[in-house]
Motif scaffolding. Sequence first.
Motif, PDB file in Angstrom:
ATOM      1  N   CYS A  89       0.833  -1.203   0.000  1.00  0.00           N
ATOM      2  CA  CYS A  89       0.000   0.000   0.000  1.00  0.00           C
ATOM      3  C   CYS A  89       0.872   1.259   0.000  1.00  0.00           C
ATOM      4  N   ASN A  90       1.954   1.209   0.748  1.00  0.00           N
ATOM      5  CA  ASN A  90       2.862   2.357   0.768  1.00  0.00           C
ATOM      6  C   ASN A  90       3.429   2.619  -0.621  1.00  0.00           C
ATOM      7  N   GLU A  91       3.741   1.537  -1.321  1.00  0.00           N
ATOM      8  CA  GLU A  91       4.269   1.685  -2.678  1.00  0.00           C
ATOM      9  C   GLU A  91       3.221   2.289  -3.602  1.00  0.00           C
ATOM     10  N   LEU A  92       1.992   1.840  -3.452  1.00  0.00           N
ATOM     11  CA  LEU A  92       0.929   2.341  -4.324  1.00  0.00           C
ATOM     12  C   LEU A  92       0.632   3.811  -4.036  1.00  0.00           C
ATOM     13  N   HIS A  93       0.726   4.190  -2.775  1.00  0.00           N
ATOM     14  CA  HIS A  93       0.460   5.583  -2.420  1.00  0.00           C
ATOM     15  C   HIS A  93       1.516   6.525  -3.008  1.00  0.00           C
ATOM     16  N   GLN A  94       2.669   5.989  -3.324  1.00  0.00           N
ATOM     17  CA  GLN A  94       3.720   6.813  -3.907  1.00  0.00           C
ATOM     18  C   GLN A  94       3.524   7.023  -5.400  1.00  0.00           C
ATOM     19  N   GLU A  95       2.604   6.265  -5.970  1.00  0.00           N
ATOM     20  CA  GLU A  95       2.359   6.379  -7.402  1.00  0.00           C
ATOM     21  C   GLU A  95       1.374   7.504  -7.700  1.00  0.00           C
ATOM     22  N   GLU A  96       1.484   8.037  -8.900  1.00  0.00           N
ATOM     23  CA  GLU A  96       0.458   8.953  -9.366  1.00  0.00           C
ATOM     24  C   GLU A  96      -0.833   8.161  -9.525  1.00  0.00           C
ATOM     25  N   PRO A  97      -1.977   8.762  -9.157  1.00  0.00           N
ATOM     26  CA  PRO A  97      -3.246   8.030  -9.266  1.00  0.00           C
ATOM     27  C   PRO A  97      -3.465   7.434 -10.653  1.00  0.00           C
ATOM     28  N   LEU A  98      -3.054   8.167 -11.671  1.00  0.00           N
ATOM     29  CA  LEU A  98      -3.244   7.670 -13.032  1.00  0.00           C
ATOM     30  C   LEU A  98      -2.334   6.486 -13.339  1.00  0.00           C
TER      31      LEU A  98
ATOM     32  N   VAL B 266      -1.450   4.124 -11.004  1.00  0.00           N
ATOM     33  CA  VAL B 266      -1.618   3.012 -10.070  1.00  0.00           C
ATOM     34  C   VAL B 266      -1.991   1.737 -10.816  1.00  0.00           C
ATOM     35  N   CYS B 267      -2.993   1.829 -11.668  1.00  0.00           N
ATOM     36  CA  CYS B 267      -3.438   0.631 -12.378  1.00  0.00           C
ATOM     37  C   CYS B 267      -2.392   0.117 -13.374  1.00  0.00           C
ATOM     38  N   PRO B 268      -1.775   0.991 -14.171  1.00  0.00           N
ATOM     39  CA  PRO B 268      -0.741   0.488 -15.081  1.00  0.00           C
ATOM     40  C   PRO B 268       0.411  -0.201 -14.360  1.00  0.00           C
ATOM     41  N   THR B 269       0.833   0.370 -13.234  1.00  0.00           N
ATOM     42  CA  THR B 269       1.939  -0.249 -12.524  1.00  0.00           C
ATOM     43  C   THR B 269       1.510  -1.550 -11.847  1.00  0.00           C
ATOM     44  N   LEU B 270       0.268  -1.578 -11.376  1.00  0.00           N
ATOM     45  CA  LEU B 270      -0.234  -2.817 -10.787  1.00  0.00           C
ATOM     46  C   LEU B 270      -0.334  -3.913 -11.846  1.00  0.00           C
ATOM     47  N   LYS B 271      -0.720  -3.495 -13.029  1.00  0.00           N
ATOM     48  CA  LYS B 271      -0.794  -4.467 -14.121  1.00  0.00           C
ATOM     49  C   LYS B 271       0.598  -5.007 -14.424  1.00  0.00           C
ATOM     50  N   GLY B 272       1.589  -4.113 -14.377  1.00  0.00           N
ATOM     51  CA  GLY B 272       2.959  -4.553 -14.595  1.00  0.00           C
ATOM     52  C   GLY B 272       3.427  -5.505 -13.509  1.00  0.00           C
TER      53      GLY B 272
ATOM     54  N   GLN C 232      -7.083 -10.846  -9.983  1.00  0.00           N
ATOM     55  CA  GLN C 232      -8.233 -10.539  -9.139  1.00  0.00           C
ATOM     56  C   GLN C 232      -7.796  -9.788  -7.884  1.00  0.00           C
ATOM     57  N   THR C 233      -6.692 -10.226  -7.303  1.00  0.00           N
ATOM     58  CA  THR C 233      -6.171  -9.544  -6.119  1.00  0.00           C
ATOM     59  C   THR C 233      -5.695  -8.142  -6.469  1.00  0.00           C
ATOM     60  N   ALA C 234      -4.998  -8.025  -7.592  1.00  0.00           N
ATOM     61  CA  ALA C 234      -4.475  -6.726  -8.004  1.00  0.00           C
ATOM     62  C   ALA C 234      -5.599  -5.748  -8.322  1.00  0.00           C
ATOM     63  N   THR C 235      -6.690  -6.267  -8.852  1.00  0.00           N
ATOM     64  CA  THR C 235      -7.816  -5.408  -9.219  1.00  0.00           C
ATOM     65  C   THR C 235      -8.330  -4.616  -8.025  1.00  0.00           C
ATOM     66  N   HIS C 236      -8.371  -5.271  -6.873  1.00  0.00           N
ATOM     67  CA  HIS C 236      -8.984  -4.649  -5.701  1.00  0.00           C
ATOM     68  C   HIS C 236      -7.974  -3.996  -4.762  1.00  0.00           C
ATOM     69  N   LEU C 237      -6.698  -4.085  -5.105  1.00  0.00           N
ATOM     70  CA  LEU C 237      -5.681  -3.515  -4.215  1.00  0.00           C
ATOM     71  C   LEU C 237      -5.860  -2.015  -3.973  1.00  0.00           C
TER      72      LEU C 237
ATOM     73  N   GLN D 114      -8.834   8.457  -5.513  1.00  0.00           N
ATOM     74  CA  GLN D 114      -9.220   8.585  -6.913  1.00  0.00           C
ATOM     75  C   GLN D 114      -9.200   7.253  -7.660  1.00  0.00           C
ATOM     76  N   VAL D 115      -8.841   6.191  -6.989  1.00  0.00           N
ATOM     77  CA  VAL D 115      -8.808   4.889  -7.646  1.00  0.00           C
ATOM     78  C   VAL D 115      -9.560   3.888  -6.776  1.00  0.00           C
ATOM     79  N   SER D 116     -10.507   3.190  -7.354  1.00  0.00           N
ATOM     80  CA  SER D 116     -11.250   2.185  -6.611  1.00  0.00           C
ATOM     81  C   SER D 116     -10.802   0.792  -7.010  1.00  0.00           C
ATOM     82  N   VAL D 117     -11.003   0.477  -8.271  1.00  0.00           N
ATOM     83  CA  VAL D 117     -10.554  -0.812  -8.770  1.00  0.00           C
ATOM     84  C   VAL D 117      -9.853  -0.597 -10.107  1.00  0.00           C
ATOM     85  N   CYS D 118      -9.052  -1.555 -10.461  1.00  0.00           N
ATOM     86  CA  CYS D 118      -8.389  -1.507 -11.763  1.00  0.00           C
ATOM     87  C   CYS D 118      -9.075  -2.513 -12.683  1.00  0.00           C
TER      88      CYS D 118
END
Lengths: 88, 37
Positions: free
Chosen positions: A22-31, A33-39, A60-65, A73-77
């Motif tokens: 979560c800390n890593e995701l919070h450091q990402e730009e909201p736009l 978050v999903c591309p990096t999670l996909k990566g 499925q896990t990444a979708t809801h992270l 600004q991000v709910s699901v990917c």
Amino acid sequence: FEDDMENPQSPQQRPPLLQQCCNELHQEEPLCVCPTLKGASKAVKQQGQQLQQVISRIYQTATHLPKVCNIPQVSVCPFQKTMPGPSY
Amino acid sequence: PAGPFRIPKCRKEFQQAQHLRACQQWLHKQAMQSGSG
């Protein structure tokens, strides 16, 4: 308390590894978050997870992270689910 | 002169060895722990 991966958790309730994520995701730009999670999901898949069920679980896990981590600004990917075709 | 607004550039070149390392570990853990159900 119910332990549902789709429900947001307070930082105190999160496992340490999830909190780090979560800390890593919070450091990402909201736009981003999903591309990096996909990566990240793709990277995990490439580590040798060939089972379709496991791959689906990864995405499925990444979708809801974002929701679990309360990312603003991000709910699901909306990752595309891998759909195995007919085997005939 | 102000240039055009640029959307924040996402990291296209994903560095799987470093980026979102904890998330990768978490995704792997969750995927492998999933049982029947």
